[in-house]
Scaffold this motif. Structure first.
Motif, mmCIF file in Angstrom:
data_model
loop_
_atom_site.group_PDB
_atom_site.id
_atom_site.type_symbol
_atom_site.label_atom_id
_atom_site.label_comp_id
_atom_site.label_asym_id
_atom_site.label_seq_id
_atom_site.Cartn_x
_atom_site.Cartn_y
_atom_site.Cartn_z
ATOM 1 N N VAL A 41 107.719 17.796 -107.997
ATOM 2 C CA VAL A 41 106.297 17.533 -108.217
ATOM 3 C C VAL A 41 105.947 17.793 -109.676
ATOM 4 C CG1 VAL A 41 103.945 17.982 -107.421
ATOM 5 C CG2 VAL A 41 105.867 18.341 -105.843
ATOM 6 N N LEU A 70 106.991 13.236 -107.216
ATOM 7 C CA LEU A 70 105.569 13.113 -106.905
ATOM 8 C C LEU A 70 104.732 13.449 -108.139
ATOM 9 C CD1 LEU A 70 105.480 14.887 -103.407
ATOM 10 C CD2 LEU A 70 105.845 12.464 -103.930
ATOM 11 N N ASP A 73 99.295 15.692 -109.596
ATOM 12 C CA ASP A 73 98.069 15.954 -108.829
ATOM 13 C C ASP A 73 98.270 15.755 -107.324
ATOM 14 O OD1 ASP A 73 98.323 13.230 -108.735
ATOM 15 O OD2 ASP A 73 96.312 12.766 -109.509
ATOM 16 N N THR A 74 99.521 15.747 -106.876
ATOM 17 C CA THR A 74 99.822 15.650 -105.439
ATOM 18 C C THR A 74 99.120 16.770 -104.667
ATOM 19 O OG1 THR A 74 101.975 14.656 -105.868
ATOM 20 C CG2 THR A 74 101.717 15.766 -103.751
ATOM 21 N N THR A 75 98.547 16.425 -103.500
ATOM 22 C CA THR A 75 97.888 17.465 -102.700
ATOM 23 C C THR A 75 98.904 18.136 -101.778
ATOM 24 O OG1 THR A 75 97.382 15.979 -100.866
ATOM 25 C CG2 THR A 75 95.745 16.103 -102.662
ATOM 26 N N ASP A 78 99.638 15.841 -98.904
ATOM 27 C CA ASP A 78 100.592 14.770 -99.246
ATOM 28 C C ASP A 78 102.021 15.305 -99.228
ATOM 29 O OD1 ASP A 78 98.591 12.931 -99.593
ATOM 30 O OD2 ASP A 78 98.507 13.120 -101.784
ATOM 31 N N LEU A 79 102.184 16.503 -99.813
ATOM 32 C CA LEU A 79 103.522 17.110 -99.885
ATOM 33 C C LEU A 79 104.055 17.378 -98.477
ATOM 34 C CD1 LEU A 79 105.808 18.344 -101.530
ATOM 35 C CD2 LEU A 79 104.442 20.426 -101.763
#
Ligand code: ADP
Length: 304
Positions: A41, A70, A73-75, A78-79
């Motif tokens: 990430v 990813l 700013d991946t949440t 989402d992860l």
């Protein structure tokens, strides 16, 4: 450095090559090609380079790997969703979440989402629990790599007094479990340990994972002790370029019986152990799939 160096040099590459060879031979016995998914990430250059190195090694061994990069700013959701997809994918045997994560993400919560059977980094709470219960399971790569290095050089563990400096979830803690399982007497020292030298001088086997350059000086080592340096510190030099150095002062070579170099000691063992974990995860999952298939065949036969 010193030219009085007496310690046997415990180089990582030959031990890593032996471990990689064992992983390759085990992989050849499986009905599937082991496959590992890397999740990364953001754009931390160190994480990028670590994941690239792991994927490259997997390719060299003929294992499948896929990197999921990813955005920063991946949440958390989402992860977790990606981990869930990989957990459900029968073609993926290992799921590795490269740490550290960006500050807004909770690494422990994400690690806990990984199917423990696919936990090739050995950092899931179930993996930690199995380790502490002395049950089979996937072990964290750096500590397991240290054990493989000791085994390769035929250094004794059972009955030895092992002193670990550092209690991180990544290295010190799991290493304590592995050494206990291997019948060592284990002491774990850490930041709050007073008179560290008094503790380390009692070690037959001293393992240092404190992240402090040259924390261990010759006066802190019992003559003849085996010293394993897990530290990798970047220190600035006169030329302005960073140099890699361990947690153990180089002069310890004059006192210790055996010593791992930095770089080129424990470092190569970590990636080699990851490959072994991936192959073992694939082996466990194919054995599990075959057992499930046999059970399904049997119940089909009974009902039909
Ligand atoms: P790593 O990932 O290499 O295990 P961490 O930074 O996560 O490193 O953990 C550092 C560990 O080392 C901690 O457990 C800390 O208590 C220990 N440590 C750091 N500095 C010292 C010190 N000066 N003396 C003893 N232990 C230390």
């Amino acid at each position: 450095t010193t030219d009085r160096a007496a310690a046997r040099n415990l180089g990582g590459p030959p031990a890593a090559a032996a471990l990689l060879d064992a992983a390759t031979r085990l992989a050849a016995t499986l009905p599937v090609t082991p496959s590992v998914a890397f999740i990364r990430v953001g754009d931390d250059p160190a994480s990028e380079s670590y994941v690239r190195g792991k994927a490259k090694k997997a390719a060299e061994l003929g294992l499948h790997s896929h990197v999921h990069a990813l955005p920063a700013d991946t949440t958390q959701a989402d992860l977790h969703a990606l981990i869930g997809t990989l957990n459900a994918d029968h073609g993926v045997h290992g799921v590795l979440l490269q740490l550290p994560l960006p500050a807004h993400l909770n690494a422990d919560a994400a690690l806990a989402c990984i199917d423990p059977r696919k936990d090739v980094d050995g950092l899931h709470p179930v993996s930690a629990g199995l380790l502490w219960q002395g049950q089979p399971g996937l072990r964290p790569c750096t500590p397991a790599g240290v054990m493989a290095l000791l085994d390769h050089y035929q250094l004794p563990v059972a009955g030895q007094h092992a002193v670990i400096v550092g209690r991180s979830a990544l290295v010190g803690r799991p290493l304590a479990g592995l050494l206990l399982n291997a019948d060592a007497t284990v002491t774990v020292a850490h930041r709050a340990t007073p008179d560290l030298g008094a503790v380390t001088r009692r070690a037959d086997l001293l393992i240092v994972a404190a992240g402090q350059a040259h924390l261990i000086t010759p006066d802190m080592v019992r003559p003849g002790a085996t010293v394993i340096d897990v530290g990798i510190n970047r220190v600035p030099t006169d030329t302005g370029k960073a140099r890699l150095t361990g947690d153990v002062h180089p002069d310890v070579a004059a006192v210790a019986g055996a010593l791992t170099p930095v770089p080129g000691g424990v470092g190569p063992m970590t990636v080699a152990q990851l490959m072994m974990n991936t192959v073992q995860a694939a082996q466990n999952q194919t054995a599990h799939d075959q057992a499930a298939q046999m059970q399904a065949d049997q119940s089909n036969g009974a009902s039909g």
